[in-house]
Design a protein around this motif. Structure first.
Motif, PDB file in Angstrom:
ATOM      1  N   ASP A   1      -6.004   1.864  -7.721  1.00 59.11           N
ATOM      2  CA  ASP A   1      -5.318   3.152  -7.853  1.00 59.11           C
ATOM      3  C   ASP A   1      -6.382   4.248  -7.865  1.00 59.11           C
ATOM      4  O   ASP A   1      -7.376   4.148  -8.598  1.00 59.11           O
ATOM      5  CB  ASP A   1      -4.506   3.215  -9.152  1.00 59.11           C
ATOM      6  CG  ASP A   1      -3.476   2.094  -9.239  1.00 59.11           C
ATOM      7  OD1 ASP A   1      -3.111   1.553  -8.176  1.00 59.11           O
ATOM      8  OD2 ASP A   1      -3.054   1.764 -10.361  1.00 59.11           O
TER       9      ASP A   1
ATOM     10  N   LYS B   1      -5.945  -4.730  -7.654  1.00 62.19           N
ATOM     11  CA  LYS B   1      -5.307  -3.424  -7.582  1.00 62.19           C
ATOM     12  C   LYS B   1      -6.371  -2.365  -7.333  1.00 62.19           C
ATOM     13  O   LYS B   1      -7.550  -2.556  -7.643  1.00 62.19           O
ATOM     14  CB  LYS B   1      -4.539  -3.119  -8.870  1.00 62.19           C
ATOM     15  CG  LYS B   1      -5.417  -2.979 -10.105  1.00 62.19           C
ATOM     16  CD  LYS B   1      -4.606  -2.681 -11.351  1.00 62.19           C
ATOM     17  CE  LYS B   1      -5.516  -2.548 -12.581  1.00 62.19           C
ATOM     18  NZ  LYS B   1      -4.749  -2.263 -13.808  1.00 62.19           N
TER      19      LYS B   1
ATOM     20  N   LYS C   1      -1.974   3.862  -4.207  1.00 57.21           N
ATOM     21  CA  LYS C   1      -1.886   2.650  -5.009  1.00 57.21           C
ATOM     22  C   LYS C   1      -1.948   1.469  -4.046  1.00 57.21           C
ATOM     23  O   LYS C   1      -1.292   1.483  -3.001  1.00 57.21           O
ATOM     24  CB  LYS C   1      -0.579   2.610  -5.799  1.00 57.21           C
ATOM     25  CG  LYS C   1      -0.468   3.673  -6.884  1.00 57.21           C
ATOM     26  CD  LYS C   1       0.883   3.588  -7.582  1.00 57.21           C
ATOM     27  CE  LYS C   1       1.016   2.310  -8.392  1.00 57.21           C
ATOM     28  NZ  LYS C   1       0.092   2.275  -9.553  1.00 57.21           N
ATOM     29  N   ARG C   2      -2.738   0.487  -4.438  1.00 57.13           N
ATOM     30  CA  ARG C   2      -2.843  -0.712  -3.613  1.00 57.13           C
ATOM     31  C   ARG C   2      -2.749  -1.937  -4.503  1.00 57.13           C
ATOM     32  O   ARG C   2      -3.385  -1.995  -5.555  1.00 57.13           O
ATOM     33  CB  ARG C   2      -4.168  -0.732  -2.849  1.00 57.13           C
ATOM     34  CG  ARG C   2      -4.247  -1.895  -1.860  1.00 57.13           C
ATOM     35  CD  ARG C   2      -5.609  -1.995  -1.224  1.00 57.13           C
ATOM     36  NE  ARG C   2      -5.619  -3.006  -0.184  1.00 57.13           N
ATOM     37  CZ  ARG C   2      -6.728  -3.556   0.317  1.00 57.13           C
ATOM     38  NH1 ARG C   2      -7.902  -3.204  -0.127  1.00 57.13           N
ATOM     39  NH2 ARG C   2      -6.657  -4.459   1.269  1.00 57.13           N
ATOM     40  N   ASN C   3      -1.957  -2.884  -4.064  1.00 56.16           N
ATOM     41  CA  ASN C   3      -1.809  -4.135  -4.804  1.00 56.16           C
ATOM     42  C   ASN C   3      -1.830  -5.292  -3.808  1.00 56.16           C
ATOM     43  O   ASN C   3      -1.023  -5.341  -2.887  1.00 56.16           O
ATOM     44  CB  ASN C   3      -0.499  -4.143  -5.596  1.00 56.16           C
ATOM     45  CG  ASN C   3      -0.447  -5.274  -6.599  1.00 56.16           C
ATOM     46  OD1 ASN C   3      -0.987  -5.170  -7.688  1.00 56.16           O
ATOM     47  ND2 ASN C   3       0.222  -6.366  -6.231  1.00 56.16           N
TER      48      ASN C   3
ATOM     49  N   ASN D   1       0.837  -1.200   0.000  1.00 57.47           N
ATOM     50  CA  ASN D   1       0.000   0.000   0.000  1.00 57.47           C
ATOM     51  C   ASN D   1       0.870   1.247   0.000  1.00 57.47           C
ATOM     52  O   ASN D   1       1.785   1.378   0.813  1.00 57.47           O
ATOM     53  CB  ASN D   1      -0.900   0.036   1.243  1.00 57.47           C
ATOM     54  CG  ASN D   1      -2.003  -0.998   1.180  1.00 57.47           C
ATOM     55  OD1 ASN D   1      -2.722  -1.081   0.198  1.00 57.47           O
ATOM     56  ND2 ASN D   1      -2.119  -1.794   2.232  1.00 57.47           N
TER      57      ASN D   1
ATOM     58  N   THR E   1     -11.335   6.270  -9.567  1.00 58.52           N
ATOM     59  CA  THR E   1     -10.660   5.062  -9.094  1.00 58.52           C
ATOM     60  C   THR E   1     -10.571   4.064 -10.238  1.00 58.52           C
ATOM     61  O   THR E   1     -11.532   3.882 -10.986  1.00 58.52           O
ATOM     62  CB  THR E   1     -11.429   4.419  -7.922  1.00 58.52           C
ATOM     63  OG1 THR E   1     -11.583   5.377  -6.870  1.00 58.52           O
ATOM     64  CG2 THR E   1     -10.684   3.206  -7.392  1.00 58.52           C
TER      65      THR E   1
ATOM     66  N   THR F   1       0.173   5.452   0.080  1.00 64.00           N
ATOM     67  CA  THR F   1      -0.843   6.492   0.173  1.00 64.00           C
ATOM     68  C   THR F   1      -0.196   7.844   0.425  1.00 64.00           C
ATOM     69  O   THR F   1       0.887   7.934   1.015  1.00 64.00           O
ATOM     70  CB  THR F   1      -1.838   6.227   1.322  1.00 64.00           C
ATOM     71  OG1 THR F   1      -1.143   6.247   2.576  1.00 64.00           O
ATOM     72  CG2 THR F   1      -2.533   4.889   1.155  1.00 64.00           C
TER      73      THR F   1
END
Length: 835
Positions: free
Chosen positions: A380, A378, A340-342, A315, A407, A317
């Protein structure tokens, strides 16, 4: 309905002008030592001739108060707040139409409170307001360096299971607020990105008033983040790292855990600037052990499985808010939130399939295969908000807020079946992906005005959500590198949802009774467009709904209070749960939604009591919740080795329970905090023409005990426990997580080091694992019954998720200046709900 909005606002301004002809008293209440505003202080106006009460109000969140519609004459004013010495203003002379400014009234903590602070040196762990319970996040040492999810798992009404799913009083649907700003985002996705070290308080609002959005069947969780000193610079920086896994889960890659975050707040003159950023890698090692039975006609297929189930999560942020107070009456705030999150879920599972012809109990076939499954999600996003507040001469306020969110959601799933044990032959190779751009807009206008001895709030809100999705499902032609599109599993989705709502609410205090009552009127229009190579369909749904609410708090004595509340709410459906085209989650599961899924409507009633004695306190709340159009995840048999997981309205859910909490300080070096929730949960309805009627008692315990070994050294042990819970088709097992932390501070508390032992196990406890089981009626026992009892397309499935235990983490925190308030960082309004 929309035409009535300008008329409503006109009437408010007309009332304002009428009351302005009479005298008024205004001012604010502050803490003398810190200068911080005091909310819910009692301000009472008396006649000096006989000390009779003329008017009384309570101070607002910013400490302000006002009394309107007063006659000319002589008065004196008295200000009271629990734990502070009373303060009086004498010889107040009011003329007709005059506004008397009492200024900032500073209250001094009484000697008893000062002694308690000197002994404990800590902020109270829990305190109560008319509509919420407030928990100090700093008391939960096991959450240091983690996320908001780790903080919440310690709150009495909240439970977090092995998958990280959060429920409040057993309900997964709730709304997140960040510093009071309403959002509709998925709680798990939001809270897993917010650093725990940046959180000051957590407020649980189980029966929200009409001024809040009605989303969330379990109510509202309001996260209050830390903020700097009244004037100057505040910086909070944290770094954390974890040791390698102690136990071996036979995962392909080792788990990695490290990260850092910072919060910066600068306040000077008219400017208030808040910045925040974080990076967190939080991998979880683990395994899963499962077993599935399916029956089609007279053939039973069983496929037990075991293998890796692990997560790699990253993560990033960044958040920023700039506020400018042009003068005492005008404030402008601009905020941004990006990230961004994966999240990668690996499920590499070995399956052992066997087929039995039931009438003769003959084994027809036995096979083994290895399934490599990788799901990547994901998220973003970029969110911006603009807020403006204008304060009128009579202290009424007009607030406007505009939020926009973009998003990009999505991610591929790879499903590969290989021969065992050689792994040389490919049996099946499938790939499905999706791109889900989302656009969301929210506009809100709120008006607040002192009226009589209380306050009138009213407002209008408009929300527009557009969520599109392109789902592509392909399968490779074995022996080639060519992939073919599977049209029945591929689709295009376009959801548009528009909501208009207006509300009105009146709140105030009469003698010992604080009250708030209101109503919200909402119109929602939903349109879902679905298309693929086989069909095109449009689904429309709209409604007009009234959401009433009421909250009462009675101060029986200074140390004993009674409260009661009623609230009506709604839990809306997400796009994912409405997409009827199946998605291959892993080898044994397809997942799909229902295009005609109805929202859940909720009624909640609760009564409670709070008792304080010295520096100890206890509370007890009884509640009843009724959910219409209950949504559950249910299964059907797709084929002999695949179950179809469907989100469906299964009927009515009803629960009644008791929630309790206590903060006990036996000595100046030992503190005990404990909270629990026990409720009876009943689901009545039907699915696929089969009746559903399941009931069970469920309870959860969140407790910690802290020992202060030295002025700068403490030890805390925490226990989180959830009992087994019934679902529409089965049961989720119990979940246990004990934790131990040691915390040491340096440099006059500016530097803090926390050593954590999370999910304590040592091979002795069933820690951090949970079994999820579902079944059709013929398989309730989990055993194979005689063939003549079974019906066509029966199933039984059970999976035990075993995640990492005995995790060792070190978190180091450094701050410049002490936090003294709430920061104003914004959060997502729409997109995280679909993550």
């Amino acid at each position: 309905m929309l035409r009535s909005i300008p008329l409503t606002l006109f009437l408010f301004f007309l009332l304002q002008n009428i009351y302005a002809q009479n005298a008024m008293i205004q001012g604010s209440v502050l803490d003398q030592s810190s200068g911080e505003p005091l909310e819910y202080a009692n301000v009472v106006l008396y006649l000096p001739s006989d000390s009779s009460i003329v008017s009384g109000v309570i101070s607002q969140a910013d400490g302000s108060f006002k009394m309107v519609d007063l006659s000319e004459g002589n008065y004196f004013l008295q200000v009271q707040f629990v734990g502070y010495e009373n303060t009086s203003l004498e010889n107040i002379r009011l003329g007709k139409g005059q506004t008397y400014d009492a200024g900032a009234i500073a209250l001094r903590a009484n000697e008893q409170l000062l002694n308690e602070i000197q002994i404990s040196g800590e902020k109270a762990s829990t305190y109560h307001k008319i509509d919420r319970q407030v928990y100090n996040a700093g008391q939960f040492q096991s959450a240091m360096g983690g996320t908001a999810t780790d903080v919440l798992r310690n709150v009495p009404s909240v439970a977090v299971n092995a998958e990280g799913n959060i429920t409040v009083r057993g309900s997964a649907g709730f709304t997140i607020l960040l510093n009071g700003k309403p959002i509709q985002s998925d709680p798990t996705a939001i809270l897993s990105q917010l650093p725990a070290n940046a959180i000051e308080d957590v407020e649980i609002v189980t029966a929200p008033s009409a001024k809040y959005d009605p989303e969330g069947k379990a109510g509202i969780i309001n996260i209050i983040t830390k903020k700097g000193a009244t004037d100057g610079l505040f910086v909070l920086a944290n770094v954390q790292a974890g040791l390698p896994s102690i136990q071996d889960y036979d995962n392909a890659d080792p788990a990695r855990r490290y990260g850092g975050d910072f919060t910066l707040n600068y306040r000077k003159d008219k400017w208030d600037i808040s910045l925040g950023a974080s990076y967190l890698r939080n991998d979880i090692a683990g395994r899963r052990v499962g077993d599935v039975f399916t029956v089609i006609n007279d053939t039973l297929t069983r496929f037990p499985s075991e293998g890796e189930r692990s997560f790699v999560e990253k993560n990033y942020t960044a958040r920023a808010t700039v506020s400018y107070a042009a003068d005492a009456k005008n404030n402008l705030s601009l905020g941004f939130f990006a990230g961004k999150r994966n999240k990668e879920r690996t499920a590499d599972i070995l399956y052992n399939n066997s087929t039995v012809y039931l009438p003769e109990s003959d084994t027809v076939s036995q096979t083994q295969y290895f399934n490599k499954n990788l799901l990547i999600r994901k998220g973003d996003f970029l969110i911006s908000s603009l807020d403006y507040v204008h304060t009128f001469d009579d202290q009424s306020q007009l607030t406007s807020s505009l939020l926009y969110e973009y998003t990009m959601l999505g991610g591929p799933i790879t499903n590969l079946n290989l021969s065992w044990p050689s792994l040389l032959d490919t049996l099946q190779d499938q790939y499905n992906t999706n791109d889900n751009p989302l656009h969301g807009i929210r506009f809100q206008l709120d008006y607040s005005k002192p009226l009589g001895t209380g306050k009138l709030d009213a407002g209008y809100q408009f929300r527009n959500l557009n969520h599109q999705g392109e789902f592509i499902y392909q399968e490779r032609v074995i022996g080639t590198n060519n992939y073919e599109l599977i049209p029945e599993f591929s689709s295009n989705v376009d959801l548009t949802r528009r909501i208009h709502s207006i509300y009105g609410q009146y709140s105030g205090k009469w003698n010992k009774l604080s009250y708030a009552a209101g109503m919200r009127l909402e119109y929602m229009d939903r349109q879902l467009l679905l298309s693929n190579l086989l069909t095109d369909s449009t689904y429309n749904y709209d409604f007009v709904k009234v959401y009433p609410s009421a909250n009462l708090l009675y101060d029986w004595t200074e140390s004993f209070r009674l409260k009661a509340a009623y609230s009506k709410r709604v839990e809306r459906t997400t796009t994912f749960k409405m997409n009827p085209f199946p998605e291959r989650e892993h080898s044994e599961t397809l997942e799909q939604g229902d295009a005609e899924l109805l929202p859940e409507f909720i009624d909640l009633l609760e009564v409670g009591a709070i008792k304080d004695f010295g520096n100890n306190s206890v509370f007890l709340t009884a509640y009843f919740q009724n959910v219409q159009n209950l949504i559950n995840r249910v299964n059907t048999v797709y084929n002999d080795t695949i179950l179809n997981r469907i989100y469906s309205n299964v009927g009515r859910g009803r629960s009644y329970g008791l929630e309790a909490g206590a903060e006990i300080n036996p000595t100046n070096w030992w503190k005990l905090y404990a909270g629990g929730n026990a409720y009876n949960y009943n689901i009545v309805g039907e699915f696929a023409a089969e009746p559903i009627n399941t009931r069970s008692w469920i309870y959860s315990i969140n407790a910690n005990t802290t020992f202060k070994l030295a002025p700068t050294l403490s030890l805390q042990w925490t226990l989180n426990y959830i009992s087994a819970r019934n679902t529409a088709q089965g049961e989720d097992s119990r979940f246990l997580s004990p934790n131990l932390t040691v915390q040491k501070s340096f440099l006059n508390n500016r530097l803090t080091a926390t050593l954590q032992w999370l999910n304590m196990d040592m091979g002795l406890l069933p820690t951090n694992e949970q079994r999820i089981s579902t079944w059709s009626r013929g398989f309730q026992s989990g055993e194979v019954p005689p063939g003549n009892i079974l019906r066509d397309r029966e199933f039984y499935t059970t999976t035990n998720y075993i995640y990492e235990v005995d995790v060792i983490m070190l978190n180091v925190s450094f701050r410049i200046n002490q936090p003294a308030g709430k920061s104003k960082l914004i959060k997502s309004e729409f997109g995280d709900q679909e993550f």
